[in-house]
Each structure stands twice: as C-alpha cells, then as structure tokens.
Design an enzyme around this catalytic site. Sequence first.
Site, PDB file in Angstrom:
ATOM      1  CB  CYS A  68     -14.154  -1.530   3.731  1.00 45.07           C
ATOM      2  SG  CYS A  68     -13.172  -0.286   4.596  1.00 45.07           S
ATOM      3  NE  ARG A  71     -15.835  -3.905   6.624  1.00 41.84           N
ATOM      4  CZ  ARG A  71     -16.452  -5.064   6.509  1.00 41.84           C
ATOM      5  NH1 ARG A  71     -17.719  -5.163   6.860  1.00 41.84           N
ATOM      6  NH2 ARG A  71     -15.812  -6.133   6.062  1.00 41.84           N
ATOM      7  CD1 TRP A 240      -5.672   4.913   6.693  1.00 36.43           C
ATOM      8  CD2 TRP A 240      -6.952   6.412   7.762  1.00 36.43           C
ATOM      9  NE1 TRP A 240      -6.117   4.340   7.846  1.00 36.43           N
ATOM     10  CE2 TRP A 240      -6.899   5.222   8.519  1.00 36.43           C
ATOM     11  CE3 TRP A 240      -7.696   7.499   8.241  1.00 36.43           C
ATOM     12  CZ2 TRP A 240      -7.571   5.098   9.742  1.00 36.43           C
ATOM     13  CZ3 TRP A 240      -8.359   7.358   9.443  1.00 36.43           C
ATOM     14  CH2 TRP A 240      -8.287   6.179  10.184  1.00 36.43           C
ATOM     15  CD  GLU A 245      -6.333   1.045  -0.615  1.00 37.56           C
ATOM     16  OE1 GLU A 245      -6.134   1.723   0.413  1.00 37.56           O
ATOM     17  OE2 GLU A 245      -7.345   1.159  -1.325  1.00 37.56           O
TER      18      GLU A 245
HETATM   19  N1  ARG Z   1      -7.857   1.053  -4.010  1.00 41.18           N
HETATM   20  C1  ARG Z   1      -8.321   2.376  -4.358  1.00 41.18           C
HETATM   21  C2  ARG Z   1      -7.160   3.208  -4.860  1.00 41.18           C
HETATM   22  O1  ARG Z   1      -6.067   2.762  -4.898  1.00 41.18           O
HETATM   23  C3  ARG Z   1      -8.967   3.065  -3.172  1.00 41.18           C
HETATM   24  C4  ARG Z   1     -10.103   2.313  -2.505  1.00 41.18           C
HETATM   25  C5  ARG Z   1     -10.467   2.862  -1.141  1.00 41.18           C
HETATM   26  N2  ARG Z   1      -9.348   2.782  -0.259  1.00 41.18           N
HETATM   27  C6  ARG Z   1      -9.286   3.311   0.970  1.00 41.18           C
HETATM   28  N3  ARG Z   1      -8.194   3.167   1.645  1.00 41.18           N
HETATM   29  N4  ARG Z   1     -10.307   3.951   1.483  1.00 41.18           N
HETATM   30  O2  ARG Z   1      -7.307   4.350  -5.204  1.00 41.18           O
END
Ligand code: ARG
Length: 374
Positions: A68, A71, A240, A245
């Site tokens: 992560c 953090r 968030w 991602e």
């Molecule tokens: N990568 C994942 C997604 O696209 C989420 C993983 C957790 N990500 C976060 N920002 N807490 O759904």
Amino acid sequence: MTLPRLAAEDIALHEAAIDFLNDAELGPAAPDRLAQVRYEIATTGTYRHTYDELTLGALIAWRNSARCIGRLHWRSLRVLDRRDCTTAEEVAQACVEHIRFSANGGKLRPAITLFAPQRPDGERIRIWNPQLIRYAGVRMPDGGVVGDPMNVEITDLAIRLGWRPKGGRFDVLPLVIQMPGEGPRLFELPQDAVDEVDIAHPDLPWLADLGLRWHVLPAISDMSLDMGGLRYTAAPFSGWYMTTEIGARNFGDEARYDLLPEIATRMGLDTSSSRNLWKDRALIELCVAVAHSFRSAGMRIVDHHQASKQFVRHVQREREAGRGTPADWSWIVPPVSSSTTEAFHRYYDAPDSGRGPQLVHQDGPPVGGCPVSH
Ligand code: ARG
C-alpha cells in the site's frame, strides 16, 4: 487465583495473544489482562479483544501492508466495531453503513469494519466479494465478457444464487455474504449508497460518449485481519483511489476493460505498431480523464506523484519513530511514469511476513457447487 490449564490446541493461540498484548505500542500489558485472556482461552478456546486492542491492531495491520502506497495516513483509520452482527442481514446492513461512512459524500475517510472473528471450530463469516463495490463481469457464449473480467467468479457465484445480470458494462454486484453454518446469500446495495463518477476528459469531448464510469470507494472485502492469534475473516476496509488504479489498470489492462486500442483510435493514432507509443499516450489521457472527472464531481482522489511523495515521507517518519517500512517495490511504484516519482528511485525493507497484525489474503469464492460453510 490459579489459572486453568491450556489445552494443547490452545497453546499457539495463547502465545500469539500474549505476543500481541505485550507489543510495546499497546503499552505494557497489565497482568490482569494477561490473566483474563488466558482464562478466556482456557475456558472457551478463544478470547475477545478490547476496543483499544482492536483499533491499534487494525492501524498496525495497515501500516504493515507492504503493497500500500497510502500508508502515510495510517493513524487516521477509523475502526468500526461490528462484532455484534449475528445475521447475514446485519452484516449486509453494516457493509452499507461502512460504505456511507467511508465515502462520506466525496470527502473519503479511511475505515475498516470488523465483524466477529473466526470461531474455534473454524466457522467464520465471509464476504465473498473482493470489494464491497465491484462491477459484474458476465461470461458470454463466445468467450467474451461483458463488464469487468476481473469479477467473473464472484459474478458466476451471484448468478448461481439467483442474481440476474442487467447486461451493462458497469453493473454493481450484490454482496454475497456467508455466515457460520449457513449458505451464501445475496444482498443488493441500495443505489444511493454507491457514489460513481462519469468519466469525461477536459480536452477530448468524445471521451464522455464512451459511457465510462467508476465507483468512488475502493473497499477491499476479501482479506482477513489476523492479529493476536484471532482471524477477522470479514473485515472490509477502504480509503480513496489513486488515479492510475482506475485510469491505467482498471481501464487499460488487457485483462480488464482493455480500452487503449479504442482510445488511441479515437485520438487518431496509428495502432498498427508500438513505435509511436500509442498505448502510452492513450494511457495518460485516460488518467487525465479520471483525475479531471473525480475532481469535477468533488470526489477525493490522489495522483501518483503526490501519493509517491507522501509515501516517501511516511518511510522517513517511520524511520524517525525507530521502525522500518516493509514495502514491495513492484506494488508501491506506480504503473504510469514510474521514473518521475520519488517512490521509484529507492529500495525498501523486505516485507517481514507474519510479524504483528497483518491483512492477509484468503481463498476466493468456491467454484461450482453451492458451498454450505467454510
Ligand atoms: N486497485 C483496486 C481497484 O482498482 C483497489 C485497491 C485499493 N486501493 C486503494 N486506493 N485503497 O479497485
């Protein structure tokens, strides 16, 4: 008071409990507390964490999450204690409350909800969805998938349990919840609990016509929080999003929405050879669109430059506190423009497996047949 003898099968649990309670961060464990835990384990085969133990354990588990990048914010995690939930309805309702609390109208707050831990007989609560909010991926007879191919297994399970796919690319799945000794059951999320953002681009007006959208809250729901020898097998947690991602991985990966060829073609790029870097250019525009759309909708999101900076600051702070930061380079470094971020230009402490509270992976939803328990 003479303490009851521990059964052979309880010795490991007792040791893990003592280890956890003696952890300096909780403050030195009071002799009374240690005696009480030993008594509970000897007489019931398990024990109950106090709210303070639960909270600090959850914070530390986040801090220990080697993959992560977010953090820096570990101290702000809100811990929602829902060990009182005994029915699937109550768990589903608490998940909805988790979503509303953490999404918070766009001012997202990191949160974890803890349900009752695994029982000594191995029975446990499971939320089979990988995240509380996920889009269905429905297999087509021609081998293709409508929706998110990452979620075909949970979608199959929902369908086996009677869910009817709606046929769209962004259909929110129902929760699939299984209580000890029961079969899995479906619960639709109320529409008004699920914030989503329509994706548009600040300079490419046609992008809005593609009908792309994404949910605001990433809420992982299939990991177990293990601490002090107890396993919280239902422990959804959320923070968030980081732009890449969604823009790079969820939209760009070939095994996900695989949008790069379409975006590049609409941008007027020649996709017949890799040499003009059409994939790279399409990827960036998707990330620009995601960042722009979230911001215009007033929904919190962080870009990978800022997230990397914050992570490096976290590593420094941890060092000042006398701790290392376990980190997995290949997960921490953002998938886009890696070398422009601080996180790329260094190495990290190896993840030290198994020490202290941890969020750990569990088996996925059962394939075929309808599971009754475990
Ligand atoms: N990568 C994942 C997604 O696209 C989420 C993983 C957790 N990500 C976060 N920002 N807490 O759904």
